[in-house]
Design an enzyme around this catalytic site. Sequence first.
Site, mmCIF file in Angstrom:
data_model
loop_
_atom_site.group_PDB
_atom_site.id
_atom_site.type_symbol
_atom_site.label_atom_id
_atom_site.label_comp_id
_atom_site.label_asym_id
_atom_site.label_seq_id
_atom_site.Cartn_x
_atom_site.Cartn_y
_atom_site.Cartn_z
ATOM 1 N N ASP A 513 34.194 29.284 41.711
ATOM 2 C CA ASP A 513 33.340 30.217 42.416
ATOM 3 C C ASP A 513 32.577 31.071 41.399
ATOM 4 O O ASP A 513 33.172 31.585 40.440
ATOM 5 C CB ASP A 513 34.210 31.104 43.317
ATOM 6 C CG ASP A 513 33.409 32.072 44.147
ATOM 7 O OD1 ASP A 513 32.690 31.612 45.042
ATOM 8 O OD2 ASP A 513 33.509 33.287 43.902
ATOM 9 N N GLU A 543 29.748 26.983 40.832
ATOM 10 C CA GLU A 543 28.497 27.656 41.156
ATOM 11 C C GLU A 543 27.899 28.238 39.876
ATOM 12 O O GLU A 543 28.484 29.133 39.277
ATOM 13 C CB GLU A 543 28.743 28.774 42.164
ATOM 14 C CG GLU A 543 29.171 28.285 43.538
ATOM 15 C CD GLU A 543 29.363 29.427 44.512
ATOM 16 O OE1 GLU A 543 28.717 29.438 45.561
ATOM 17 O OE2 GLU A 543 30.170 30.327 44.200
#
Length: 902
Positions: A513, A543
């Site tokens: 993340d 990400e």
Amino acid sequence: MAPRMARHLRLCFAAVLPALAGTCGATAISACEAPFQTVLGPAPASITEARAYWLNGRLVQWPGADPASVFKLYYSATGAIATPAKARVSGADGALTLDPFAGTLPEAVATRFKFVGKGPLLAVRGADQSRLAALHANQLVLVQESADGKVQSATRLQAAGALDDLFAAARTRNDLGVQVHRTSTAFKLWAPTAQQVAVCTYDSGSGSATGIYPLRADMANGVWSARRPFDLSGKYYAYVVDVFVPGAGLVRNLVTDPYSVSLTAESKRSYIANLASRALKPDGWDKTPSPRRVKAQTDMVVYELHVRDFSINDATVSPPNRGRYKAFSETGSNGMKHLAALSRAGLTDIHLLPVYDIGSVPESGCVSPTPAGTVDGESQQALVKTTADSDCFNWGYDPYHYNAPEGSYASDAADGARRILELRAMVMNLHRIGLRVGMDVVYNHTFRSGQDEKSVLDRIVPGYYHRLNAAGEVERSTCCDNTATENLMMGKLMIDSAALWARHYKIDSFRFDLMGHQPRAVMEQLQAQVDAAAGRHVQLIGEGWNFGEVADGARFVQASQLSLGGSGIGTFSDRARDAVRGGSASDSGAGMIAQQGYINGLVYDPNAQAGQRPVTDLMHASDMVKVGLAGSVRSYALPTWRDVTRRLDAIDYAGQPAGYASEPGEAVNYVENHDNQTLFDMNVFKLPLATSSADRARVQMLGAAINAFSQGVAYFHAGIDTLRSKSLDRNSFNSGDWFNRIDWSYRDNYFGTGLPPLDDNGKDYPIIKPLLANAAIKPAPADIAFARDAFRDLLRIRASSTLFRLRSAADIRQRLRFYNTGSQQEPSVIAAHIDGAGYPGAVFKGVTYLINVDKTAHSLAVPQAKGKRLRLHPVQRAATATYDSATGTFSIPARSAVVFVE
């Protein structure tokens, strides 16, 4: 050192003074039953900001200070320092004078602290350097004084640079946490600023303490340790840490272990375990290896799944197991049959939303509301909002303990062993049906910081583990309390944690993340460590968004899209995603509806808000889809709609290069995931209202086909193949089971289950309400069955040939060619050929795929295909598309994606 030794006598331990066990021993034990925080003395006078930085063990920089002043570093063991303006400092135990530093900063130091504003550089005198390690256990205040010794200004210091320098030896240790041996148990905690540390032991997760033992500090590395001469497996523990906390004073924290491998209910106590013990392995664990179906990162076909979503709504799972790890052991359930079918079709990986210990879900006593109301009513979301913080659902991006399984998914959260066994059994059962297991990890922030009860790191080493702004406050650009993985021991915690999951839980891949908030160098170290721990290559994706206080390399070279080239680490590509869906993730209101995408009507099927758009908009979107189909590879040359051939890194995407990956494995292609609206819901906004439910299903599969045919990693959100809807919710992280349901019986997609939660969707209620009330939008079971079967066909096609999974950028440049390009193209049709001659695993001499997003059929003459011996892919024998070898003409039905093979 004397003040520290005196304080060491303040806490009396029964193990040290057995003769006083009935008095002082009871007093010591009481520390194990105390509240999570006890203030041991009065709070210091308020010195709120930490504007000075320790650059290393002896150098300090204070932005904005007057370099002509006298600078002194005051210290106090009890936190009694007061710095009244234009008066003398009081309450200090002593002070060190800092001299101006006129030398050259070491290159590594200058690079690390390049973001620090201009200000005087100061150095601790050589004679005082040996005292610094011990002084960091004190309150430290840097004071700018006039010549007569009066305070002009005062500040706290951000200590990470000093702690990393003075205690760097701790980085090489591999034994933090608890190490259990046959005849002993060792406790080790990195706490270089603590004044004293003890460990409390408990026979159970809820009973009283049975012992308290002092830990001894190694001042060379800041590690406190104790060894008990017996195996304490199955018992629980917590640390008592006396530490100075800015703003609170000298505090005694009763805190869990950052390296906890399991916990009791609500994470109140850490669990003592040897993860290699047979007692913590489900039957068959050692005999069930990870599937070896991914030979290269581009082989990955990922299905992103939430543990609770998977089974909470599945009536074929026994009630006690619904929403839990154990649901994956019920191989006859609808959900497990669904996953097994996807595996047979070509799915390689299940990526689980966070399964480490999270802070946002009650692990015992949570509630599961059952809303009722009309398809467009507000009552459902009102009930969900009322119970949002007490219900059993959250996505889990709220890290509490990184190394321990989440308890709310276990059959008994109070049993530390149960979490370990049941999570391992879940992994094993997925492995048994041929699916690798990936794990969503959130090392970029913690659930809480400071002295909050659910803060761990900051209550052991205050101010170290989190990234701070110029005033010394915790940065929150990620949503929550940002961690600072550029600091050695936070980076080490992240690396050690990932290695633990790879070694002890057979995790096959990780999805990071907000990975752009991590340094690339630390991610590369992590890659090496997890590979070593697993004994095989473990894929890393994440990400790579570039924002916040680290944006554009402000603090370090980031693990972001544009900074990871050549690393082999994959990042999510938003290039094709935005072109396929239309607009961007942040759009709302009428503007969101107007921004149609390639598959949902741009130019060729405008909705009521879209107006007349030039055909060049559709051509540009087609080019951006081709960027994704080519793996977002920098070096691929694309004939653009402007009749100019450009490398992908020379094509603009919102001010960035459209092509950013050095190799295809560095691009993760997707059209939906847990964030933002599902693809079905986005198409509800963007397709014309008159679009039939059958056509909506076809449009959904166009998005899936583009993903399946794209070079790189293929990433899908669970339920894309069942037309999953969240009733138009744009952010379902805390929307309860109601708005996150999946139906593995293929009867319902849960569109029209009430207005989505007000907080994130209320401004769009005037648009959402009539859409939810439109019964024609909701798919019939036949539509869901079509999507289910079409999706599996796409997986079979991708799995059938490595041509959809080319290994390198050179392969893509050499073998992938797009037809129907330039200004005279039919812009609603994408046509491409991949040459398979001599390519390992190609199976076919070549493949040609065509994607027609239009609502009408198209015939496309491709001169390069003339005279070829092509037939429909064996999976698509029943398709109505045709090919005329004599003319090289393809006839493609409306809203379809077809593959021809040589």
